[in-house]
Design a protein around this motif. Structure first.
Motif, PDB file in Angstrom:
ATOM      1  N   THR A  11       0.861  -1.170   0.000  1.00  0.00           N
ATOM      2  CA  THR A  11       0.000   0.000   0.000  1.00  0.00           C
ATOM      3  C   THR A  11       0.894   1.216   0.000  1.00  0.00           C
ATOM      4  O   THR A  11       1.773   1.344   0.841  1.00  0.00           O
ATOM      5  CB  THR A  11      -0.896   0.029   1.253  1.00  0.00           C
ATOM      6  OG1 THR A  11      -1.674  -1.166   1.262  1.00  0.00           O
ATOM      7  CG2 THR A  11      -1.812   1.235   1.227  1.00  0.00           C
ATOM      8  N   GLY A 324      -9.560   3.601  -1.984  1.00  0.00           N
ATOM      9  CA  GLY A 324      -9.052   2.676  -0.981  1.00  0.00           C
ATOM     10  C   GLY A 324      -7.972   3.312  -0.134  1.00  0.00           C
ATOM     11  O   GLY A 324      -7.914   3.118   1.080  1.00  0.00           O
ATOM     12  N   ARG A 325      -7.126   4.125  -0.757  1.00  0.00           N
ATOM     13  CA  ARG A 325      -6.052   4.805  -0.035  1.00  0.00           C
ATOM     14  C   ARG A 325      -6.615   5.737   1.032  1.00  0.00           C
ATOM     15  O   ARG A 325      -6.071   5.831   2.131  1.00  0.00           O
ATOM     16  CB  ARG A 325      -5.187   5.594  -1.024  1.00  0.00           C
ATOM     17  CG  ARG A 325      -4.132   6.460  -0.355  1.00  0.00           C
ATOM     18  CD  ARG A 325      -3.330   7.226  -1.384  1.00  0.00           C
ATOM     19  NE  ARG A 325      -4.177   8.077  -2.208  1.00  0.00           N
ATOM     20  CZ  ARG A 325      -3.752   8.671  -3.332  1.00  0.00           C
ATOM     21  NH1 ARG A 325      -2.520   8.467  -3.748  1.00  0.00           N
ATOM     22  NH2 ARG A 325      -4.565   9.432  -4.030  1.00  0.00           N
ATOM     23  N   GLU A 326      -7.707   6.403   0.698  1.00  0.00           N
ATOM     24  CA  GLU A 326      -8.297   7.347   1.650  1.00  0.00           C
ATOM     25  C   GLU A 326      -9.365   6.687   2.519  1.00  0.00           C
ATOM     26  O   GLU A 326     -10.047   7.356   3.289  1.00  0.00           O
ATOM     27  CB  GLU A 326      -8.857   8.540   0.869  1.00  0.00           C
ATOM     28  CG  GLU A 326      -7.735   9.278   0.145  1.00  0.00           C
ATOM     29  CD  GLU A 326      -8.219  10.409  -0.738  1.00  0.00           C
ATOM     30  OE1 GLU A 326      -9.333  10.913  -0.485  1.00  0.00           O
ATOM     31  OE2 GLU A 326      -7.483  10.802  -1.661  1.00  0.00           O
ATOM     32  N   ARG A 327      -9.522   5.355   2.344  1.00  0.00           N
ATOM     33  CA  ARG A 327     -10.414   4.529   3.152  1.00  0.00           C
ATOM     34  C   ARG A 327     -11.877   4.926   3.049  1.00  0.00           C
ATOM     35  O   ARG A 327     -12.671   4.663   3.942  1.00  0.00           O
ATOM     36  CB  ARG A 327      -9.951   4.519   4.612  1.00  0.00           C
ATOM     37  CG  ARG A 327      -8.518   4.032   4.745  1.00  0.00           C
ATOM     38  CD  ARG A 327      -8.190   3.520   6.105  1.00  0.00           C
ATOM     39  NE  ARG A 327      -6.845   2.972   6.135  1.00  0.00           N
ATOM     40  CZ  ARG A 327      -6.311   2.366   7.182  1.00  0.00           C
ATOM     41  NH1 ARG A 327      -7.020   2.219   8.293  1.00  0.00           N
ATOM     42  NH2 ARG A 327      -5.088   1.896   7.143  1.00  0.00           N
ATOM     43  N   PRO A 330     -12.825   0.039   1.112  1.00  0.00           N
ATOM     44  CA  PRO A 330     -11.869  -0.791   1.857  1.00  0.00           C
ATOM     45  C   PRO A 330     -10.417  -0.513   1.459  1.00  0.00           C
ATOM     46  O   PRO A 330     -10.094  -0.411   0.278  1.00  0.00           O
ATOM     47  CB  PRO A 330     -12.294  -2.218   1.496  1.00  0.00           C
ATOM     48  CG  PRO A 330     -13.764  -2.106   1.259  1.00  0.00           C
ATOM     49  CD  PRO A 330     -13.948  -0.774   0.598  1.00  0.00           C
ATOM     50  N   SER A 331      -9.552  -0.406   2.461  1.00  0.00           N
ATOM     51  CA  SER A 331      -8.155  -0.041   2.217  1.00  0.00           C
ATOM     52  C   SER A 331      -7.405  -1.076   1.386  1.00  0.00           C
ATOM     53  O   SER A 331      -6.370  -0.767   0.802  1.00  0.00           O
ATOM     54  CB  SER A 331      -7.430   0.163   3.550  1.00  0.00           C
ATOM     55  OG  SER A 331      -7.457  -1.031   4.328  1.00  0.00           O
ATOM     56  N   ALA A 334      -6.217  -0.240  -2.090  1.00  0.00           N
ATOM     57  CA  ALA A 334      -5.057   0.637  -2.297  1.00  0.00           C
ATOM     58  C   ALA A 334      -3.768  -0.140  -2.524  1.00  0.00           C
ATOM     59  O   ALA A 334      -2.696   0.456  -2.668  1.00  0.00           O
ATOM     60  CB  ALA A 334      -4.885   1.562  -1.097  1.00  0.00           C
ATOM     61  N   GLN A 478     -15.938   9.481  11.824  1.00  0.00           N
ATOM     62  CA  GLN A 478     -14.486   9.358  11.664  1.00  0.00           C
ATOM     63  C   GLN A 478     -13.916  10.666  11.108  1.00  0.00           C
ATOM     64  O   GLN A 478     -13.544  10.737   9.936  1.00  0.00           O
ATOM     65  CB  GLN A 478     -14.154   8.194  10.728  1.00  0.00           C
ATOM     66  CG  GLN A 478     -14.676   6.836  11.210  1.00  0.00           C
ATOM     67  CD  GLN A 478     -14.219   5.700  10.319  1.00  0.00           C
ATOM     68  OE1 GLN A 478     -13.027   5.489  10.091  1.00  0.00           O
ATOM     69  NE2 GLN A 478     -15.187   4.940   9.798  1.00  0.00           N
ATOM     70  N   LEU A 481     -10.461  10.514   9.193  1.00  0.00           N
ATOM     71  CA  LEU A 481     -10.578   9.934   7.853  1.00  0.00           C
ATOM     72  C   LEU A 481     -11.288  10.924   6.925  1.00  0.00           C
ATOM     73  O   LEU A 481     -10.891  11.114   5.776  1.00  0.00           O
ATOM     74  CB  LEU A 481     -11.353   8.619   7.929  1.00  0.00           C
ATOM     75  CG  LEU A 481     -11.414   7.736   6.678  1.00  0.00           C
ATOM     76  CD1 LEU A 481     -11.654   6.285   7.070  1.00  0.00           C
ATOM     77  CD2 LEU A 481     -12.519   8.181   5.722  1.00  0.00           C
TER      78      LEU A 481
END
Length: 491
Positions: A11, A324-327, A330-331, A334, A478, A481
């Protein structure tokens, strides 16, 4: 800040560890997504046949001017926002984070619809070609599954490998279309007439449908920003590639569509297109240029579709990566491949989606009364036109986002760049969007509205609404995030 994993990849903060792409490579990616030969053989002939309007060549210049206005602010903003999520990041930073999340899901849906829909035309074309030339009968979905595997393999490898493949294919496409244009102008059964460029040939009751079909020919030009993180100089590459692509696409399609009216004759082009469809070009080349030239053109028609599939696949993979990177998603999405830096998790996800949708259409089309044309009249027509509508919607919203972004910080940009051009782009793109919605039954090949006329636009719009709601929930639950939304590559 990454954790290496020799099996599953890693990642990372950006898609690739090396910036490999220059402006020419990104421009090739963009033009490949518009599939020049596919637009001419499939899109232009269909537009003539369905609308009965001869001013199609002029429509490309009109749309090119509209998109050039959009590109002014879009390219300027790309100098300060470098993110593989492109539209998502632009709207998040220019309007709001919840709006950005909504835009991201619309973009994911739109690009997937465009990419997967093209597989329908690809399968039909390859199946027909094998039957006509080799006498081999192959179901349309078998070539599609083979193509999905090849596109997926390119997707998980170095992005510049894809760029090299696309560069060769696009160059060959341009060559065969130029040959067709020259032969058409030489044959000219009614003389070399410029009537197709006259305003009265376009500004008639059917203009809405013409612009609706025509805007799809440009889809992909906005994807330069998606490759910003992999560009050698993103502050210049994205802008140069975007303007180059808009200019090349508009002029090239306008000239080629005009050559088609000259080659068939302005008075006969509509009837010929309605009778022959995509075979209009290949039959013309066979008669006036020889069977070998016609066969080469048909093979390049297949590679044209393949080039578009690779380009849209890359765009989808990078959207999955960015989210995905920024969630926001799902991560795991990423994950990038160790060594090449390609977003392999996003690429594999898009591949799975393509396989599932293809199998679904193959099962649904078994025994259909539409026969061999089933994947073209359903999978291709329904999905690609729905995807084009989603991308026009996003460009309209991005025009407003550009104004919002520069209102916070002018960055030394002129009034034209930060307000006037984006505002004009917003108004004109909104008009095109309304025309698309008003003519959506025509775009789906229907004589009157059915359930599909409303279902497919909702298929694009509902993910956007869900994304906005999800973004608002993240703001409450969150905040850390939420603060990263649209700012993923800035770390």
């Amino acid at each position: 800040m990454s954790v290496d994993n020799p099996v599953k990849g890693r990642t990372a903060g950006t898609v690739s560890t090396k910036r490999r792409l220059g402006a020419p490579a990104v421009t090739f990616m963009i033009i490949a997504a518009s599939a020049p030969l596919t637009v001419l053989a499939g899109g232009v002939t269909t537009t003539f046949a369905v609308t009965g309007v001869t001013g199609v060549p002029l429509s490309f210049l009109v749309l090119g001017a509209i998109l050039a206005l959009f590109a002014v602010g879009y390219a300027a903003m790309s100098r300060y926002v470098t993110n593989a999520g492109a539209f998502y990041a632009y709207i998040a930073q220019g309007i709001s984070r919840p709006a950005g999340v909504g835009a991201s899901l619309i973009a994911l849906m739109a690009y997937n619809l465009m990419q997967v829909g093209i597989y329908g035309l690809f399968g039909f074309t390859v199946s027909s070609l094998l039957s006509a030339r080799l006498g081999v009968s192959v179901p349309w979905w078998i070539p599609v599954l083979v193509c999905i595997a090849i596109v997926g393999w390119l997707g998980v490898n170095r992005v510049d490998l894809s760029a090299k493949v696309l560069g060769v294919l696009v160059a060959l496409e341009f060559l065969v279309v130029i040959v067709y244009d020259v032969i058409s102008l030489a044959v000219a059964p009614e003389g070399v007439s410029t009537v197709a460029f006259s305003p009265e040939s376009l500004f008639v009751p059917g203009i809405g449908a013409v612009l609706s079909f025509g805007i799809a020919a440009f889809m992909g030009f906005e994807s330069a920003a998606i490759y910003g993180e992999e560009s050698k100089d993103p502050k210049r590459t994205v802008a140069r590639a975007t303007f180059a692509a808009v200019g090349i696409i508009a002029v090239f399609y306008a000239v080629s569509a005009w050559a088609m009216t000259v080659g068939a004759g302005p008075s006969a082009v509509i009837e010929t297109a309605a009778t022959s469809g995509p075979d209009m070009i290949f039959a013309f080349l066979g008669t006036n240029g020889g069977v070998l030239l016609s066969d080469i053109a048909q093979i390049l028609f297949v590679t044209s579709l393949f080039a578009a599939l690779v380009s849209f696949h890359n765009a989808v993979a990078r959207y999955f990566f960015s989210l995905g990177r920024e969630r926001v998603l799902p991560s795991a999405l990423a994950k990038v491949r160790t060594g090449s830096g390609a977003p392999f998790a996003g690429s594999l996800t898009q591949t799975v989606i393509a396989v599932v949708v293809t199998i679904a259409f193959a099962i649904a089309g078994s025994g259909s009364e539409l026969g061999e044309l089933y994947p073209v009249l359903t999978m291709f027509t329904w999905l690609t036109n729905s995807g084009a509508m989603g991308l026009v919607l996003l460009m309209t919203v991005v025009s407003a986002a550009v104004i919002g972004f520069f209102r916070k910080n002018r960055h030394g940009a002129s009034l034209w760049v930060r307000v006037v051009a984006p505002a004009l782009g917003f108004v004109l793109l909104a008009i095109v969007l309304v025309l698309i919605v008003a003519n959506f039954n025509v775009l789906l090949g229907q004589t009157e509205s059915t359930a599909a006329t409303f279902v497919f636009p909702l298929l694009v719009l509902l993910p956007g609404a869900a994304g906005v709601i999800w973004g608002l929930r993240l703001r409450r639950s969150q905040p850390a995030l939420y603060a990263r939304i649209g700012h993923g590559s800035e770390d």
